[in-house]
Design a protein around this motif. Structure first.
Motif, PDB file in Angstrom:
ATOM      1  N   THR A 200       0.843  -1.203   0.000  1.00 24.52           N
ATOM      2  CA  THR A 200       0.000   0.000   0.000  1.00 24.52           C
ATOM      3  C   THR A 200       0.878   1.253   0.000  1.00 24.52           C
ATOM      4  N   ALA A 201       1.917   1.234   0.847  1.00 25.26           N
ATOM      5  CA  ALA A 201       2.828   2.387   0.917  1.00 25.26           C
ATOM      6  C   ALA A 201       3.516   2.598  -0.432  1.00 25.26           C
ATOM      7  N   GLU A 202       3.897   1.504  -1.066  1.00 20.59           N
ATOM      8  CA  GLU A 202       4.529   1.609  -2.395  1.00 20.59           C
ATOM      9  C   GLU A 202       3.550   2.232  -3.404  1.00 20.59           C
ATOM     10  N   LEU A 203       2.316   1.752  -3.365  1.00 24.69           N
ATOM     11  CA  LEU A 203       1.304   2.281  -4.292  1.00 24.69           C
ATOM     12  C   LEU A 203       1.109   3.786  -4.098  1.00 24.69           C
ATOM     13  N   LEU A 204       1.044   4.204  -2.822  1.00 26.15           N
ATOM     14  CA  LEU A 204       0.759   5.614  -2.529  1.00 26.15           C
ATOM     15  C   LEU A 204       1.953   6.519  -2.803  1.00 26.15           C
ATOM     16  N   SER A 205       3.159   5.974  -2.671  1.00 24.60           N
ATOM     17  CA  SER A 205       4.331   6.852  -2.733  1.00 24.60           C
ATOM     18  C   SER A 205       5.138   6.724  -4.021  1.00 24.60           C
ATOM     19  N   GLU A 206       5.073   5.572  -4.659  1.00 25.40           N
ATOM     20  CA  GLU A 206       5.980   5.369  -5.792  1.00 25.40           C
ATOM     21  C   GLU A 206       5.304   5.266  -7.154  1.00 25.40           C
ATOM     22  N   VAL A 207       4.015   4.953  -7.148  1.00 26.45           N
ATOM     23  CA  VAL A 207       3.332   4.788  -8.434  1.00 26.45           C
ATOM     24  C   VAL A 207       2.759   6.142  -8.863  1.00 26.45           C
ATOM     25  N   GLU A 208       2.994   6.515 -10.115  1.00 23.42           N
ATOM     26  CA  GLU A 208       2.447   7.785 -10.601  1.00 23.42           C
ATOM     27  C   GLU A 208       0.924   7.666 -10.644  1.00 23.42           C
ATOM     28  N   PRO A 209       0.230   8.572  -9.930  1.00 24.94           N
ATOM     29  CA  PRO A 209      -1.227   8.411  -9.799  1.00 24.94           C
ATOM     30  C   PRO A 209      -1.964   8.322 -11.144  1.00 24.94           C
ATOM     31  N   PHE A 210      -1.465   9.011 -12.173  1.00 28.78           N
ATOM     32  CA  PHE A 210      -2.209   8.963 -13.438  1.00 28.78           C
ATOM     33  C   PHE A 210      -2.131   7.594 -14.102  1.00 28.78           C
ATOM     34  N   ARG A 211      -1.253   6.756 -13.575  1.00 26.22           N
ATOM     35  CA  ARG A 211      -1.175   5.390 -14.114  1.00 26.22           C
ATOM     36  C   ARG A 211      -2.034   4.396 -13.319  1.00 26.22           C
ATOM     37  N   ILE A 212      -2.694   4.896 -12.289  1.00 26.99           N
ATOM     38  CA  ILE A 212      -3.626   4.047 -11.545  1.00 26.99           C
ATOM     39  C   ILE A 212      -5.016   4.321 -12.117  1.00 26.99           C
ATOM     40  N   ARG A 213      -5.670   3.280 -12.531  1.00 28.04           N
ATOM     41  CA  ARG A 213      -6.918   3.488 -13.273  1.00 28.04           C
ATOM     42  C   ARG A 213      -7.915   2.369 -12.983  1.00 28.04           C
ATOM     43  N   GLN A 214      -9.180   2.717 -13.145  1.00 23.45           N
ATOM     44  CA  GLN A 214     -10.224   1.699 -13.033  1.00 23.45           C
ATOM     45  C   GLN A 214     -10.605   1.259 -14.442  1.00 23.45           C
ATOM     46  N   CYS A 215     -10.908  -0.020 -14.573  1.00 21.17           N
ATOM     47  CA  CYS A 215     -11.319  -0.578 -15.865  1.00 21.17           C
ATOM     48  C   CYS A 215     -12.456   0.263 -16.462  1.00 21.17           C
ATOM     49  N   GLU A 216     -12.396   0.480 -17.770  1.00 22.04           N
ATOM     50  CA  GLU A 216     -13.397   1.335 -18.420  1.00 22.04           C
ATOM     51  C   GLU A 216     -14.760   0.673 -18.585  1.00 22.04           C
ATOM     52  N   SER A 217     -14.783  -0.634 -18.447  1.00 17.98           N
ATOM     53  CA  SER A 217     -16.058  -1.326 -18.583  1.00 17.98           C
ATOM     54  C   SER A 217     -16.987  -0.873 -17.462  1.00 17.98           C
ATOM     55  N   GLU A 218     -18.209  -0.497 -17.830  1.00 14.43           N
ATOM     56  CA  GLU A 218     -19.121   0.134 -16.889  1.00 14.43           C
ATOM     57  C   GLU A 218     -19.395  -0.712 -15.652  1.00 14.43           C
TER      58      GLU A 218
ATOM     59  N   CYS B 234     -17.492  -2.884 -14.229  1.00 14.84           N
ATOM     60  CA  CYS B 234     -16.280  -3.478 -13.667  1.00 14.84           C
ATOM     61  C   CYS B 234     -15.622  -2.505 -12.689  1.00 14.84           C
ATOM     62  N   ILE B 235     -15.223  -2.999 -11.527  1.00 15.38           N
ATOM     63  CA  ILE B 235     -14.581  -2.122 -10.534  1.00 15.38           C
ATOM     64  C   ILE B 235     -13.136  -2.542 -10.272  1.00 15.38           C
ATOM     65  N   VAL B 236     -12.540  -3.208 -11.246  1.00 17.84           N
ATOM     66  CA  VAL B 236     -11.150  -3.641 -11.101  1.00 17.84           C
ATOM     67  C   VAL B 236     -10.229  -2.445 -11.376  1.00 17.84           C
ATOM     68  N   HIS B 237      -9.228  -2.278 -10.499  1.00 13.12           N
ATOM     69  CA  HIS B 237      -8.249  -1.200 -10.678  1.00 13.12           C
ATOM     70  C   HIS B 237      -6.912  -1.801 -11.082  1.00 13.12           C
ATOM     71  N   PHE B 238      -6.126  -1.045 -11.818  1.00 11.52           N
ATOM     72  CA  PHE B 238      -4.818  -1.556 -12.225  1.00 11.52           C
ATOM     73  C   PHE B 238      -3.803  -0.422 -12.324  1.00 11.52           C
ATOM     74  N   TYR B 239      -2.552  -0.836 -12.287  1.00 13.90           N
ATOM     75  CA  TYR B 239      -1.420   0.068 -12.494  1.00 13.90           C
ATOM     76  C   TYR B 239      -1.019  -0.112 -13.951  1.00 13.90           C
ATOM     77  N   ASP B 240      -1.200   0.944 -14.719  1.00 10.87           N
ATOM     78  CA  ASP B 240      -0.910   0.878 -16.150  1.00 10.87           C
ATOM     79  C   ASP B 240       0.595   1.044 -16.370  1.00 10.87           C
ATOM     80  N   THR B 241       1.253  -0.065 -16.693  1.00 14.12           N
ATOM     81  CA  THR B 241       2.697  -0.008 -16.915  1.00 14.12           C
ATOM     82  C   THR B 241       3.018   0.006 -18.410  1.00 14.12           C
ATOM     83  N   SER B 242       1.992   0.158 -19.245  1.00 16.25           N
ATOM     84  CA  SER B 242       2.248   0.176 -20.692  1.00 16.25           C
ATOM     85  C   SER B 242       3.035   1.438 -21.052  1.00 16.25           C
TER      86      SER B 242
END
Ligand SMILES: [Zn+2]
Length: 209
Positions: free
Chosen positions: A152-170, A172-180
């Protein structure tokens, strides 16, 4: 982990691993499946399976220790605390996705957990190299806080927030870290939502106006 190997392990023992980050995979243990929210961590036995599927629990010794929590009052009480934390994590992730910072109370809770349950590390020689490893020693259910708080600490401090996203499917509530490379990932998984959305878009285009 490469994209190809990630796709192969989207589902492991009934759990979803598309988050690209452990805290997000943990968050995704309550997805919407067939239109209904589905709790994938209803008890200590399910948590035991998730810890193995996520790679947190590896050795036979660790497995035996975690197995002992099954049907125990302590194990079941801990699972309730863990899923309550997961829902607060959901709130923090939704804030990040909305361009906000996580709430102070949640951050303070993560801070306390990090201090109370630090991750254990070891050094060993592997050939000519000295390797630093993080390891998990599950002596009691609360020790699960160590990997969860660290992720959790890694997610909050090291991942760029704009790369954290929820699936676009209406639905669906799955979230992911977009590393593309382009940062253009849109759905949790091609198999779960991607194909469904593509078919829907195709049908919309074909519909006569
Ligand atoms: Zn999805």
């Amino acid at each position: 982990m490469t994209g190809a190997s990630l796709q192969q392990r989207e589902w492991v023992d009934g759990f979803l691993f598309v988050g690209n980050q452990l805290a997000l995979d943990f968050l995704n243990t309550k997805p919407i499946l067939e239109g209904e929210p589905r709790e994938l961590l209803p008890n200590a036995a399910a948590l035991e399976r998730w810890l193995i599927a996520s790679g947190i629990v590896t050795s036979q010794k660790e497995r035996a220790l975690v197995r002992a929590w099954r049907n125990s009052r302590k194990g079941e009480a801990f699972v309730q605390k863990l899923i309550a934390f997961r829902e607060r994590l959901r709130g923090a992730v939704l804030r990040l996705e909305a361009g906000l910072t996580p709430g102070d109370a949640f951050l303070a809770q993560v801070d306390v957990l990090l201090k109370e349950y630090p991750q254990r590390t070891s050094v060993s020689k592997q050939g000519s190299k000295v390797v630093l490893d993080v390891f998990f020693e599950p002596r009691k259910p609360e020790d699960v806080w160590a990997p969860i708080a660290a992720a959790t600490a890694e997610l909050l401090s090291e991942v760029e927030p704009f790369r954290i996203r929820q699936c676009e499917s209406e639905s669906c509530i799955v979230h992911f870290y977009d590393t593309s490379k382009k940062g253009s990932r849109r759905w949790c998984s091609m198999n779960i939502c991607g194909n469904k959305l593509k078919v829907a878009a195709y049908q919309r285009r074909r519909r006569p106006v």
